[in-house]
Design a protein around this motif. Structure first.
Motif, PDB file in Angstrom:
ATOM      1  N   ALA A  21       0.707  -1.182  -0.013  1.00  0.00           N
ATOM      2  CA  ALA A  21       0.144  -0.027  -0.072  1.00  0.00           C
ATOM      3  C   ALA A  21       0.746   1.039   0.044  1.00  0.00           C
ATOM      4  CB  ALA A  21      -0.879   0.006   1.113  1.00  0.00           C
ATOM      5  N   ILE A  25       0.818   4.136  -2.914  1.00  0.00           N
ATOM      6  CA  ILE A  25       0.776   5.689  -2.356  1.00  0.00           C
ATOM      7  C   ILE A  25       1.752   6.540  -3.264  1.00  0.00           C
ATOM      8  CG2 ILE A  25       0.578   7.113  -0.831  1.00  0.00           C
ATOM      9  CD1 ILE A  25      -1.182   5.134   0.750  1.00  0.00           C
ATOM     10  N   SER A  28       1.744   6.715  -6.657  1.00  0.00           N
ATOM     11  CA  SER A  28       0.727   7.432  -7.435  1.00  0.00           C
ATOM     12  C   SER A  28       0.974   8.982  -7.202  1.00  0.00           C
ATOM     13  CB  SER A  28      -0.476   7.118  -6.758  1.00  0.00           C
ATOM     14  OG  SER A  28      -0.423   7.456  -5.320  1.00  0.00           O
TER      15      SER A  28
END
Length: 50
Positions: A21, A25, A28
């Motif tokens: 995760a 993040i 992105s």
């Protein structure tokens, strides 16, 4: 005698999910900051009338 095997505590799975995760993040954020979008502002055209 009975020997108890050390079983994994199951801690590795949540750590892997959290790391994936975090990578998603950060990835992105890097992709979105690499191409800054130009701010577009709509200005209404005024007619040349009185």
């Amino acid at each position: 005698m009975i020997y108890h095997e050390d079983k994994p505590s199951g801690l590795a799975f949540p750590i892997i999910v959290i790391l994936i995760a975090m990578v998603a993040i950060v990835g992105s954020l890097v992709l979105s900051s690499g191409h800054p979008a130009a701010a577009r502002v709509w200005v209404p055209v005024r007619s040349a009338g009185p």
